[in-house]
Design a protein around this motif. Sequence first.
Motif, PDB file in Angstrom:
ATOM      1  N   ASP A  62      55.414  32.489  44.765  1.00 40.52           N
ATOM      2  CA  ASP A  62      54.984  30.829  45.056  1.00 40.52           C
ATOM      3  C   ASP A  62      53.874  30.123  43.773  1.00 40.52           C
ATOM      4  O   ASP A  62      53.109  30.794  43.741  1.00 40.52           O
ATOM      5  N   SER A  81      49.879  29.314  40.081  1.00 41.39           N
ATOM      6  CA  SER A  81      48.296  28.780  39.099  1.00 41.39           C
ATOM      7  C   SER A  81      47.396  29.482  39.565  1.00 41.39           C
ATOM      8  O   SER A  81      46.625  29.564  38.443  1.00 41.39           O
ATOM      9  N   ARG A  82      47.321  30.568  40.784  1.00 40.03           N
ATOM     10  CA  ARG A  82      45.797  31.087  40.916  1.00 40.03           C
ATOM     11  C   ARG A  82      45.705  32.318  39.463  1.00 40.03           C
ATOM     12  O   ARG A  82      44.530  32.454  39.119  1.00 40.03           O
ATOM     13  N   ASP A 109      51.845  28.647  44.265  1.00 38.93           N
ATOM     14  CA  ASP A 109      50.031  28.281  44.027  1.00 38.93           C
ATOM     15  C   ASP A 109      49.292  29.507  43.539  1.00 38.93           C
ATOM     16  O   ASP A 109      48.585  29.095  43.282  1.00 38.93           O
ATOM     17  N   ALA A 110      50.118  30.707  44.327  1.00 37.75           N
ATOM     18  CA  ALA A 110      49.749  32.162  43.834  1.00 37.75           C
ATOM     19  C   ALA A 110      49.520  32.397  42.179  1.00 37.75           C
ATOM     20  O   ALA A 110      48.777  32.699  41.995  1.00 37.75           O
ATOM     21  N   ASN A 147      42.665  36.851  41.304  1.00 43.85           N
ATOM     22  CA  ASN A 147      43.986  36.567  42.028  1.00 43.85           C
ATOM     23  C   ASN A 147      45.020  37.133  40.996  1.00 43.85           C
ATOM     24  O   ASN A 147      46.270  36.677  40.529  1.00 43.85           O
TER      25      ASN A 147
END
Length: 189
Positions: free
Chosen positions: A94, A99-100, A96-97, A108
Amino acid sequence: MTGFALHLLRHGAPETPGLLMGRTDGAPTDEGIAACVMQARHLCIERLIASDLRRSRAAGEAIGALLGISLAIDPRWRELDFGEWDGKAASAADPDALSRFWADPDANPPPEGERWSVLVARVSAAIRDLAPVPTLIVTHGGAMRAALHALCGFNQRQPWAFDLPYAARLSLRVWPGEPPAAQITGLAP
């Protein structure tokens, strides 16, 4: 005390590059092993250690055969466990995950994966257990960055400023103590 030389060598190229290969036990290429041997051939070391994963262990075995030094295996020098992402291309995660995770790998971690602080803790324990003799450790990019964090006092983002391609060698002068400290003495891509 004058400290001791510690060389951290990232394993050579794996057969399937470009994956998040934490605990995935991918095989190295012959060229990757040869590149590691080239980085180590002139080092004056008394101790040789490798992660238990094949991509590090195979290079350690080849270096040990060349230098006439027995290889010790220490699983604490493994790469970060990428959990559900392990063995997959970053594009499969994912975005977004991911990137976090890159922004703050401790807050994260990958789903079902390892936190940055856990990696730092196990690498720190392995460093504390080292005999103060010239040592080469064949390991992984994440473990090398965790060592920089532990030994040089870098925050969790600063070690990512170092380019550590396959077969990169990071050399340090380590002063034992609690905590141990180090100075970077070389980086050979």
